[in-house]
Structure formats: C-alpha cells, structure tokens
Design an enzyme around this catalytic site. Structure first.
Site, PDB file in Angstrom:
ATOM      1  N   GLU A 269       0.847  -1.191   0.000  1.00 29.72           N
ATOM      2  CA  GLU A 269       0.000   0.000   0.000  1.00 29.72           C
ATOM      3  C   GLU A 269       0.883   1.242   0.000  1.00 29.72           C
ATOM      4  OE1 GLU A 269      -2.936  -0.198   3.109  1.00 29.72           O
ATOM      5  OE2 GLU A 269      -3.673  -2.143   2.404  1.00 29.72           O
ATOM      6  N   HIS A 292      -7.922   1.465   1.372  1.00 33.42           N
ATOM      7  CA  HIS A 292      -7.881   1.093   2.794  1.00 33.42           C
ATOM      8  C   HIS A 292      -8.705   2.067   3.656  1.00 33.42           C
ATOM      9  CE1 HIS A 292      -5.289  -1.248   5.891  1.00 33.42           C
ATOM     10  NE2 HIS A 292      -6.494  -0.998   6.369  1.00 33.42           N
TER      11      HIS A 292
HETATM   12  P1  NAI Z   1     -11.333 -10.182  15.161  1.00 37.03           P
HETATM   13  O1  NAI Z   1     -10.087 -10.570  15.844  1.00 37.03           O
HETATM   14  O2  NAI Z   1     -12.488  -9.730  15.957  1.00 37.03           O
HETATM   15  O3  NAI Z   1     -11.840 -11.407  14.246  1.00 37.03           O
HETATM   16  C1  NAI Z   1     -10.986 -12.190  13.462  1.00 37.03           C
HETATM   17  C2  NAI Z   1     -11.579 -13.591  13.382  1.00 37.03           C
HETATM   18  O4  NAI Z   1     -10.808 -14.365  12.462  1.00 37.03           O
HETATM   19  C3  NAI Z   1     -11.537 -14.335  14.719  1.00 37.03           C
HETATM   20  O5  NAI Z   1     -12.810 -14.844  15.022  1.00 37.03           O
HETATM   21  C4  NAI Z   1     -10.509 -15.443  14.489  1.00 37.03           C
HETATM   22  O6  NAI Z   1     -10.786 -16.608  15.238  1.00 37.03           O
HETATM   23  C5  NAI Z   1     -10.665 -15.675  13.009  1.00 37.03           C
HETATM   24  N1  NAI Z   1      -9.520 -16.326  12.385  1.00 37.03           N
HETATM   25  C6  NAI Z   1      -8.205 -16.187  12.679  1.00 37.03           C
HETATM   26  N2  NAI Z   1      -7.457 -16.962  11.866  1.00 37.03           N
HETATM   27  C7  NAI Z   1      -8.319 -17.599  11.044  1.00 37.03           C
HETATM   28  C8  NAI Z   1      -8.152 -18.532   9.998  1.00 37.03           C
HETATM   29  N3  NAI Z   1      -6.942 -18.955   9.617  1.00 37.03           N
HETATM   30  N4  NAI Z   1      -9.263 -18.984   9.370  1.00 37.03           N
HETATM   31  C9  NAI Z   1     -10.494 -18.572   9.756  1.00 37.03           C
HETATM   32  N5  NAI Z   1     -10.712 -17.686  10.735  1.00 37.03           N
HETATM   33  C10 NAI Z   1      -9.643 -17.198  11.372  1.00 37.03           C
HETATM   34  O7  NAI Z   1     -10.912  -9.104  14.069  1.00 37.03           O
HETATM   35  P2  NAI Z   1     -11.833  -7.972  13.416  1.00 37.03           P
HETATM   36  O8  NAI Z   1     -11.858  -6.775  14.266  1.00 37.03           O
HETATM   37  O9  NAI Z   1     -13.114  -8.577  12.989  1.00 37.03           O
HETATM   38  O10 NAI Z   1     -10.928  -7.601  12.125  1.00 37.03           O
HETATM   39  C11 NAI Z   1     -10.764  -8.509  11.064  1.00 37.03           C
HETATM   40  C12 NAI Z   1      -9.768  -7.968  10.050  1.00 37.03           C
HETATM   41  O11 NAI Z   1     -10.199  -6.712   9.542  1.00 37.03           O
HETATM   42  C13 NAI Z   1      -8.360  -7.734  10.596  1.00 37.03           C
HETATM   43  O12 NAI Z   1      -7.434  -8.230   9.663  1.00 37.03           O
HETATM   44  C14 NAI Z   1      -8.220  -6.243  10.640  1.00 37.03           C
HETATM   45  O13 NAI Z   1      -6.893  -5.835  10.427  1.00 37.03           O
HETATM   46  C15 NAI Z   1      -9.100  -5.826   9.465  1.00 37.03           C
HETATM   47  N6  NAI Z   1      -9.582  -4.445   9.537  1.00 37.03           N
HETATM   48  C16 NAI Z   1      -9.563  -3.707   8.377  1.00 37.03           C
HETATM   49  C17 NAI Z   1     -10.009  -2.395   8.385  1.00 37.03           C
HETATM   50  C18 NAI Z   1     -10.025  -1.617   7.117  1.00 37.03           C
HETATM   51  O14 NAI Z   1      -9.953  -0.393   7.168  1.00 37.03           O
HETATM   52  N7  NAI Z   1     -10.131  -2.234   5.983  1.00 37.03           N
HETATM   53  C19 NAI Z   1     -10.469  -1.766   9.619  1.00 37.03           C
HETATM   54  C20 NAI Z   1     -10.541  -2.649  10.757  1.00 37.03           C
HETATM   55  C21 NAI Z   1     -10.085  -3.941  10.702  1.00 37.03           C
END
Ligand code: NAI
Length: 409
Positions: A269, A292
């Site tokens: 990015e 992003h």
């Molecule tokens: P979270 O931690 O609440 O949820 C992530 C989930 O993924 C968990 O339930 C975990 O068990 C699961 N997980 C982990 N490894 C896995 C795998 N190999 N296969 C299947 N499931 C798996 O995280 P949240 O807050 O929901 O964020 C998710 C993603 O979104 C993160 O990567 C974060 O960086 C990204 N994000 C992106 C933003 C953007 O601006 N585009 C803003 C906020 C978050």
C-alpha cells in the site's frame, strides 16, 4: 528506577497530538485533568523535550513513540493510541517502564461491515462499471448480469467482530449467511457455521474475508481456493492485503471465472496519499478498489476517541489495564473505604514474598489483591485499609524490583 506517583486529579496532564477527536479532550476535562491538544504530530526531539511533564500521551498513527520518548516521559503513566495499530509505539520499552499502551481495536467494526454490505450490492449490480461508463458519457442500460442479493449466500471467513456484524446485516437484506472460523463461534441469528473453508467456498455467491494477518492467513486465498469458488462468485477483502494472492485473483477475473471483487487492502500500500498506486486489479471489470478506507469514518474516529479516553481514564482512576496491548490485564472494582496500591515490578522470583513481608510488617489488612504477570513484568493491584496504605506504598516503591508504584485514595 522506582517511581512513586500519587496526585490530585487537577495535576494530571494529558498531552494529545495529531488532532485526536475532541470527545477525548472533553472526557479528560470532565474528569478534572489538564489537557494540551495539538493538531499535528511532533518529531522525536520535540516530543522528548515536551513529554517530561505529561502523565498521558495520546497519539494517532504518525507520532513515533520511540524508546527515547518513553525514557524521557518521567511522569508517563500510559500512552493512548487513538487508532487501531500500535506499530508506531515501542510497546516493549513501555512495558519495561511500567507504561501500558491502549488502542481502539473495535471502534471501526461497524464502518467496515457497512462498507462490505454496500459492496455486495454494488458487485451484484455491477455498479462500479455502470457508474464509470456514465461518467465517461456512455449510456449502457442493461439488466444482464445484474442481480438482487436477496436469497444469495454470503460466506464470511473469520467470524470475529467485523464478520459477525456483516452476518447480521446481510441477513437483514434477505441473504443466507455461512461462516468459517478456526475458533468455535456462536452463530448470530440464522448464520450457519461451515466445517471447512472449502465447504464455505463451494456454496457462497460472495466470499468476504475478515481474518487477522497471521502466518496461517498469509495467501489464504490463492489459485486453488479461487478455483473452489462458485463460477461467477465475487470476493471481498477488507481484512489484510497479505490474505489474498492478488495476481491469481486478477487472473481469475480476467479469465471470467470470478465474477468481481471489492478490495480495500493490498500487499503493497502507498505510504502517502500523494504516492501512486499500482495493482494487477486496476482496470478490471466489476472490481471495486478502495484505498484502505474500510474503517475510516467520522463515526469511527469519534468512537475511537471515546474508547481510548475511557480506557485511559479507567486506568488513571482504578489501575485497570483490560485491553492494554503490552501489559498484564487486571481489572477489579475498588473496595469501598480502601486505598489501592498499584505496583509494576520486574518479573523475578521473590517479589511477592517481599511485598507480602511489607504488608505483614505493617499489619495491613488486605481487602483485595490481584497479580498478573507477563514474561518481563508483574502488575499488582492491592486494596488496603487506609491507615497503613501510605507506609506500605512507600516500602513497596523502594524495593529494587519495583518499576512504578502508585496509590489511589
Ligand atoms: P477479530 O479478531 O475480531 O476477528 C478475526 C476472526 O478471524 C476471529 O474470530 C478469528 O478466530 C478468526 N480467524 C483467525 N485466523 C483464522 C483462519 N486462519 N481462518 C479462519 N478464521 C480465522 O478481528 P476484526 O476486528 O473482525 O478484524 C478482522 C480484520 O479486519 C483484521 O485483519 C483487521 O486488520 C481488518 N480491519 C480492516 C479495516 C479496514 O480499514 N479495511 C479496519 C478494521 C479492521
């Protein structure tokens, strides 16, 4: 090494940089703290010169909180990262100096979920292409390839904070929702858990990724996984750029197998808005590319301001470290009529024995005592009867193992 901190609220100084949302300053002022609120980031040398008086430093993503900054923060109790990431902060140095760092990992959850829902509809109606055509003066009024989302299936990979919100919102649109997570999760509403990623890929019209960046999620969606999706299905990625092999996604879209994509995050990015952006996805049909901005809304900024300031206020007032990114987590209601001693110490054998000896020497009545450790430090929270608390605090602070000791009246 040891530092004693105990003072009236009006003496607590908060230094906020980078235009942190005003709700944070308001919350601190309502507590009676002094607040200095600067618009921009400060370079290291200036921050080192200014941080000496501050008890709390609040930053966003641009300020580098280096070891030198933390060392210069003689009175520093805590650092608030009014953003999601904490890479800009030397969290280990902060840990060793007894300074917890708080951030706001979930304040923009809803913003990302709403973007995904909008994009599912956009992909289904090929709105990106139609909008671009009309902007270019081309009137392409067609129904072919344009669908309602009602009755279609969305597959959510990673059913955490964002994934569950997407699941709830998608159902409101009349979609079927399946999800896959490596951890067993309680399904919201009628959402259904799938036992494998392959099972999810096979049934989903839209696959949306909400996993963290881990060694297991790196290149999680490559050529093999794309080939297991339904022909014409769409892929959405607003998680991390490393999760999808972007060249394979581009190839599959060009080949007409994958029906479209909405991508917010990329393996590379640009650092600044002025930098250019290159991607094999540029110019492809039914592909929505965003810079992003999944979590970037004014509501999220305000929620971050509230969440981080409330963590910091709770830490100042009670010592609670729940949610800190670099610290043992402790939280306990303050016992009525007691004084609370908070002690950060080196995690070496014998500390608790020394502390208990001090307590016993003072014949102190302990109302509550909680200790939590990580590899390097221990964090002790102890509620004592008022009469001896000052003497106990002084003796604990003088232990050679103590890093930081506070008393709360
Ligand atoms: P979270 O931690 O609440 O949820 C992530 C989930 O993924 C968990 O339930 C975990 O068990 C699961 N997980 C982990 N490894 C896995 C795998 N190999 N296969 C299947 N499931 C798996 O995280 P949240 O807050 O929901 O964020 C998710 C993603 O979104 C993160 O990567 C974060 O960086 C990204 N994000 C992106 C933003 C953007 O601006 N585009 C803003 C906020 C978050």
């Amino acid at each position: 090494m040891s530092q004693v901190t105990s003072f009236p609220k009006a003496d607590i100084k908060i230094l906020l940089l980078e235009n942190v949302h005003p709700v944070a300053a308001e919350a601190f002022k309502a507590e009676g703290f002094q607040v200095e609120h600067l618009k921009g980031a400060l370079p290291e040398s200036e921050l080192v010169a200014r941080i000496g008086d501050a008890h709390i430093l609040g930053i966003r993503s641009k300020t580098q909180v280096t070891p030198a900054v933390i060392e210069a923060g003689r009175r520093l109790l805590s650092v608030g990262a009014f953003c999601i990431g904490t890479n800009q902060i030397s969290t280990m140095t902060a840990n060793h100096r007894g300074v917890p760092v708080f951030n706001a990992p979930f304040s923009n959850t809803r913003s990302v979920a709403e973007l995904i829902i909008a994009e599912i509809v956009m992909l289904s109606r090929r709105l990106g292409d139609r909008s671009r055509e009309v902007h270019d003066g081309k009137w392409n009024k067609i129904a072919v390839g344009s669908h309602e989302v009602r009755g279609k299936t969305v597959g959510i990979v990673g059913y955490g904070h964002i994934g569950t919100q997407v699941g709830v919102l998608a159902e409101m649109f009349g979609m079927h929702v399946v999800f896959y997570d490596i951890v067993a999760k309680l399904p919201m509403s009628n959402n259904r858990a799938m036992s494998s990623l392959d099972d999810l890929l096979a049934v989903s019209d839209f696959v949306t990724l909400h996993v963290p960046e881990t060694p297991q999620t790196k290149n999680m969606i490559g050529a093999a996984e794309l080939a297991k999706m339904k022909p014409g299905a769409c892929l959405l990625n607003a998680s991390r750029g490393t999760v999808v092999e972007i060249e394979h996604l581009a190839a599959s879209i060009k080949g007409g197998f994958i029906g479209g994509a909405a991508v917010d995050v990329y393996p590379d990015e640009p650092e600044a808005n002025s930098d250019g952006f290159a991607s094999p996805l540029r110019g492809l049909p039914n592909v929505i590319l965003t810079p992003h901005i999944g979590g970037s809304t004014e509501e999220a900024q305000e929620a971050i301001g509230r969440e981080v300031s409330s963590s910091l206020i709770k830490f100042i007032n009670t010592g609670a470290t729940t949610g800190a990114v670099n610290f043992p987590h402790i939280d306990c209601p303050v016992a009525k009529g007691a004084h609370r001693i908070l002690n950060v110490h080196k995690n070496v054998p014998g500390v608790l024995r020394d502390i208990n000896r001090i307590v016993s020497d003072h014949e102190a009545n302990i109302r509550a005592q909680i200790l939590s450790t990580d590899p390097d430090i221990g964090y002790l929270m102890m509620d004592l009867d008022n009469d001896v608390s000052l003497g106990v605090k002084k003796a604990i602070a003088e232990l050679p193992t103590s890093i930081k000791t506070r008393i709360l009246f």
